[in-house]
Design a protein around this motif. Structure first.
Motif, PDB file in Angstrom:
ATOM      1  N   ARG A 263      -9.067  -3.210  -4.191  1.00 58.19           N
ATOM      2  CA  ARG A 263      -8.395  -4.248  -3.386  1.00 58.19           C
ATOM      3  C   ARG A 263      -9.319  -4.841  -2.328  1.00 58.19           C
ATOM      4  NH1 ARG A 263      -3.437  -0.461  -2.669  1.00 58.19           N
ATOM      5  NH2 ARG A 263      -2.407  -0.791  -4.636  1.00 58.19           N
ATOM      6  N   LYS A 264     -10.562  -4.363  -2.290  1.00 56.11           N
ATOM      7  CA  LYS A 264     -11.573  -4.823  -1.339  1.00 56.11           C
ATOM      8  C   LYS A 264     -11.173  -4.569   0.121  1.00 56.11           C
ATOM      9  CE  LYS A 264     -13.245  -8.439  -4.490  1.00 56.11           C
ATOM     10  NZ  LYS A 264     -13.994  -7.656  -5.340  1.00 56.11           N
TER      11      LYS A 264
ATOM     12  N   LEU B 123       0.843  -1.196   0.000  1.00 56.47           N
ATOM     13  CA  LEU B 123       0.000   0.000   0.000  1.00 56.47           C
ATOM     14  C   LEU B 123       0.874   1.240   0.000  1.00 56.47           C
ATOM     15  CD1 LEU B 123      -2.418  -1.031   2.881  1.00 56.47           C
ATOM     16  CD2 LEU B 123      -3.003  -0.968   0.474  1.00 56.47           C
ATOM     17  N   THR B 124       0.369   2.294  -0.613  1.00 58.57           N
ATOM     18  CA  THR B 124       1.087   3.565  -0.525  1.00 58.57           C
ATOM     19  C   THR B 124       0.885   4.133   0.878  1.00 58.57           C
ATOM     20  OG1 THR B 124      -0.791   4.946  -1.192  1.00 58.57           O
ATOM     21  CG2 THR B 124       0.606   4.049  -2.965  1.00 58.57           C
ATOM     22  N   HIS B 125       1.711   5.097   1.207  1.00 58.80           N
ATOM     23  CA  HIS B 125       1.572   5.750   2.510  1.00 58.80           C
ATOM     24  C   HIS B 125       0.164   6.344   2.661  1.00 58.80           C
ATOM     25  CE1 HIS B 125       2.196   8.304   5.933  1.00 58.80           C
ATOM     26  NE2 HIS B 125       1.798   9.320   5.210  1.00 58.80           N
ATOM     27  N   SER B 126      -0.323   6.998   1.625  1.00 59.99           N
ATOM     28  CA  SER B 126      -1.651   7.626   1.682  1.00 59.99           C
ATOM     29  C   SER B 126      -2.748   6.593   1.877  1.00 59.99           C
ATOM     30  CB  SER B 126      -1.917   8.423   0.406  1.00 59.99           C
ATOM     31  OG  SER B 126      -0.990   9.461   0.286  1.00 59.99           O
TER      32      SER B 126
ATOM     33  N   THR C 170      -8.042  13.841  -4.793  1.00 59.07           N
ATOM     34  CA  THR C 170      -6.985  12.919  -4.367  1.00 59.07           C
ATOM     35  C   THR C 170      -7.560  11.813  -3.502  1.00 59.07           C
ATOM     36  OG1 THR C 170      -5.352  14.697  -4.425  1.00 59.07           O
ATOM     37  CG2 THR C 170      -4.800  12.752  -3.103  1.00 59.07           C
ATOM     38  N   CYS C 171      -8.432  12.193  -2.591  1.00 61.20           N
ATOM     39  CA  CYS C 171      -9.078  11.229  -1.711  1.00 61.20           C
ATOM     40  C   CYS C 171      -9.894  10.225  -2.527  1.00 61.20           C
ATOM     41  CB  CYS C 171      -9.963  11.963  -0.716  1.00 61.20           C
ATOM     42  SG  CYS C 171     -10.689  10.910   0.532  1.00 61.20           S
ATOM     43  N   THR C 172     -10.571  10.700  -3.554  1.00 60.17           N
ATOM     44  CA  THR C 172     -11.365   9.824  -4.411  1.00 60.17           C
ATOM     45  C   THR C 172     -10.478   8.792  -5.102  1.00 60.17           C
ATOM     46  OG1 THR C 172     -12.994  11.576  -4.761  1.00 60.17           O
ATOM     47  CG2 THR C 172     -12.981   9.773  -6.351  1.00 60.17           C
ATOM     48  N   SER C 173      -9.313   9.200  -5.571  1.00 63.47           N
ATOM     49  CA  SER C 173      -8.377   8.264  -6.207  1.00 63.47           C
ATOM     50  C   SER C 173      -7.914   7.197  -5.226  1.00 63.47           C
ATOM     51  CB  SER C 173      -7.158   9.007  -6.751  1.00 63.47           C
ATOM     52  OG  SER C 173      -7.535   9.909  -7.739  1.00 63.47           O
ATOM     53  N   ILE C 174      -7.594   7.618  -4.015  1.00 66.99           N
ATOM     54  CA  ILE C 174      -7.151   6.674  -2.981  1.00 66.99           C
ATOM     55  C   ILE C 174      -8.264   5.671  -2.696  1.00 66.99           C
ATOM     56  CG2 ILE C 174      -6.526   6.451  -0.538  1.00 66.99           C
ATOM     57  CD1 ILE C 174      -5.220   9.281  -0.817  1.00 66.99           C
TER      58      ILE C 174
ATOM     59  N   LEU D 284      -2.420   3.606   3.328  1.00 66.01           N
ATOM     60  CA  LEU D 284      -2.312   3.073   4.679  1.00 66.01           C
ATOM     61  C   LEU D 284      -2.820   4.086   5.712  1.00 66.01           C
ATOM     62  CD1 LEU D 284      -1.532   0.595   6.169  1.00 66.01           C
ATOM     63  CD2 LEU D 284       0.847   1.325   6.119  1.00 66.01           C
ATOM     64  N   THR D 285      -2.506   5.349   5.513  1.00 66.29           N
ATOM     65  CA  THR D 285      -2.997   6.393   6.413  1.00 66.29           C
ATOM     66  C   THR D 285      -4.515   6.469   6.351  1.00 66.29           C
ATOM     67  OG1 THR D 285      -0.948   7.635   6.148  1.00 66.29           O
ATOM     68  CG2 THR D 285      -2.834   8.848   6.998  1.00 66.29           C
ATOM     69  N   THR D 286      -5.064   6.329   5.161  1.00 67.89           N
ATOM     70  CA  THR D 286      -6.519   6.318   5.001  1.00 67.89           C
ATOM     71  C   THR D 286      -7.141   5.179   5.793  1.00 67.89           C
ATOM     72  OG1 THR D 286      -6.366   7.323   2.802  1.00 67.89           O
ATOM     73  CG2 THR D 286      -8.395   6.120   3.315  1.00 67.89           C
ATOM     74  N   LEU D 287      -6.562   3.992   5.689  1.00 60.21           N
ATOM     75  CA  LEU D 287      -7.072   2.838   6.441  1.00 60.21           C
ATOM     76  C   LEU D 287      -6.986   3.088   7.946  1.00 60.21           C
ATOM     77  CD1 LEU D 287      -5.598  -0.168   4.399  1.00 60.21           C
ATOM     78  CD2 LEU D 287      -7.919   0.788   4.294  1.00 60.21           C
ATOM     79  N   LEU D 288      -5.893   3.696   8.389  1.00 56.92           N
ATOM     80  CA  LEU D 288      -5.738   3.978   9.817  1.00 56.92           C
ATOM     81  C   LEU D 288      -6.772   4.999  10.301  1.00 56.92           C
ATOM     82  CD1 LEU D 288      -1.844   4.050  10.033  1.00 56.92           C
ATOM     83  CD2 LEU D 288      -3.357   2.373  11.115  1.00 56.92           C
ATOM     84  N   PHE D 289      -7.065   6.003   9.486  1.00 54.17           N
ATOM     85  CA  PHE D 289      -8.097   6.977   9.857  1.00 54.17           C
ATOM     86  C   PHE D 289      -9.472   6.303   9.909  1.00 54.17           C
ATOM     87  CE2 PHE D 289      -5.343  10.697   8.640  1.00 54.17           C
ATOM     88  CZ  PHE D 289      -5.383  11.295   9.887  1.00 54.17           C
ATOM     89  N   LEU D 290      -9.768   5.445   8.950  1.00 49.58           N
ATOM     90  CA  LEU D 290     -11.054   4.752   8.961  1.00 49.58           C
ATOM     91  C   LEU D 290     -11.170   3.835  10.174  1.00 49.58           C
ATOM     92  CD1 LEU D 290     -11.512   3.991   5.164  1.00 49.58           C
ATOM     93  CD2 LEU D 290     -12.848   5.581   6.563  1.00 49.58           C
ATOM     94  N   ASP D 291     -10.069   3.225  10.554  1.00 48.90           N
ATOM     95  CA  ASP D 291     -10.077   2.385  11.757  1.00 48.90           C
ATOM     96  C   ASP D 291     -10.342   3.243  12.990  1.00 48.90           C
ATOM     97  OD1 ASP D 291      -9.460  -0.151  13.258  1.00 48.90           O
ATOM     98  OD2 ASP D 291      -7.854   1.133  14.039  1.00 48.90           O
ATOM     99  N   ARG D 292      -9.736   4.402  13.054  1.00 48.80           N
ATOM    100  CA  ARG D 292      -9.873   5.279  14.219  1.00 48.80           C
ATOM    101  C   ARG D 292     -11.279   5.861  14.330  1.00 48.80           C
ATOM    102  NH1 ARG D 292      -7.771   6.931  18.122  1.00 48.80           N
ATOM    103  NH2 ARG D 292      -5.679   6.241  17.665  1.00 48.80           N
ATOM    104  N   TYR D 293     -11.834   6.326  13.202  1.00 50.61           N
ATOM    105  CA  TYR D 293     -13.103   7.057  13.243  1.00 50.61           C
ATOM    106  C   TYR D 293     -14.300   6.237  12.763  1.00 50.61           C
ATOM    107  CZ  TYR D 293     -10.021  11.009  13.974  1.00 50.61           C
ATOM    108  OH  TYR D 293      -9.067  11.856  14.482  1.00 50.61           O
TER     109      TYR D 293
END
Length: 158
Positions: free
Chosen positions: A72-73, A29-32, A61-65, A34-43
């Motif tokens: 990748r499901k 995963l790219t850094h962005s 940018t968020c839409t692309s991520i 992985l960070t997105t997944l971590l934010f979704l886990d947190r919130y």
């Protein structure tokens, strides 16, 4: 450890780039992402605009991520039942598994840091890390010098 994770995420720091063991995760995963997944886990469930705000990125940018993570499901995106204009994003079971692996590796790294520092040093480390990050991430403010307006006289030929 949870406090350190929140500290890093809320202040836009990148703990994943500090540890060689996390390279394997960053190859998937790219850094962005992985960070997105971590934010979704947190919130939990976030709207696209809320997620963009958390990432400090434009909505495009968020839409692309999100599209890449959806392929990748790792996340699920659906329209809000109350407002069909809004898309809500949340982790899938696979996404939760990926986040769990990342959090285990991040926590192991933070535990090594915590073991190396006294409680006072850890507090000082957190304070200094935040201070340095803010200094690096904030663009220097341009100091505007106010000049006295000068009137130029232009001679016009007849």
């Amino acid at each position: 450890m949870e406090q350190l994770m929140e500290f890093f995420l809320k202040n836009g720091l990148r703990p994943l780039q500090l540890d060689a063991q996390l390279e394997e995760l960053e190859q998937k995963l790219t850094h962005s992402e992985l960070t997105t997944l971590l934010f979704l886990d947190r919130y939990g469930e976030l709207s696209m605009s809320e997620l963009a705000a958390q990432l400090g990125a434009p909505l495009s940018t968020c839409t692309s991520i999100i599209h890449r993570l959806q392929k990748r499901k790792l996340i699920h995106r659906e329209r809000d039942a109350k407002d069909r204009r809004i898309y809500l994003v949340k982790l899938t079971a696979d996404g939760e598994g990926m986040v769990q692996k990342a959090k285990e590796q991040i926590n192991a790294m933070f535990e090594r840091v915590q073991a190396a520092l006294t409680p006072e040093e850890l507090q000082q480390f957190m304070f200094l890390t935040l201070k340095v990050a803010k200094a690096i991430q904030n663009e220097p403010k341009q100091i505007k010098q106010h000049k006295k307006a000068e009137v130029r006289r232009i001679q016009i030929e007849d």
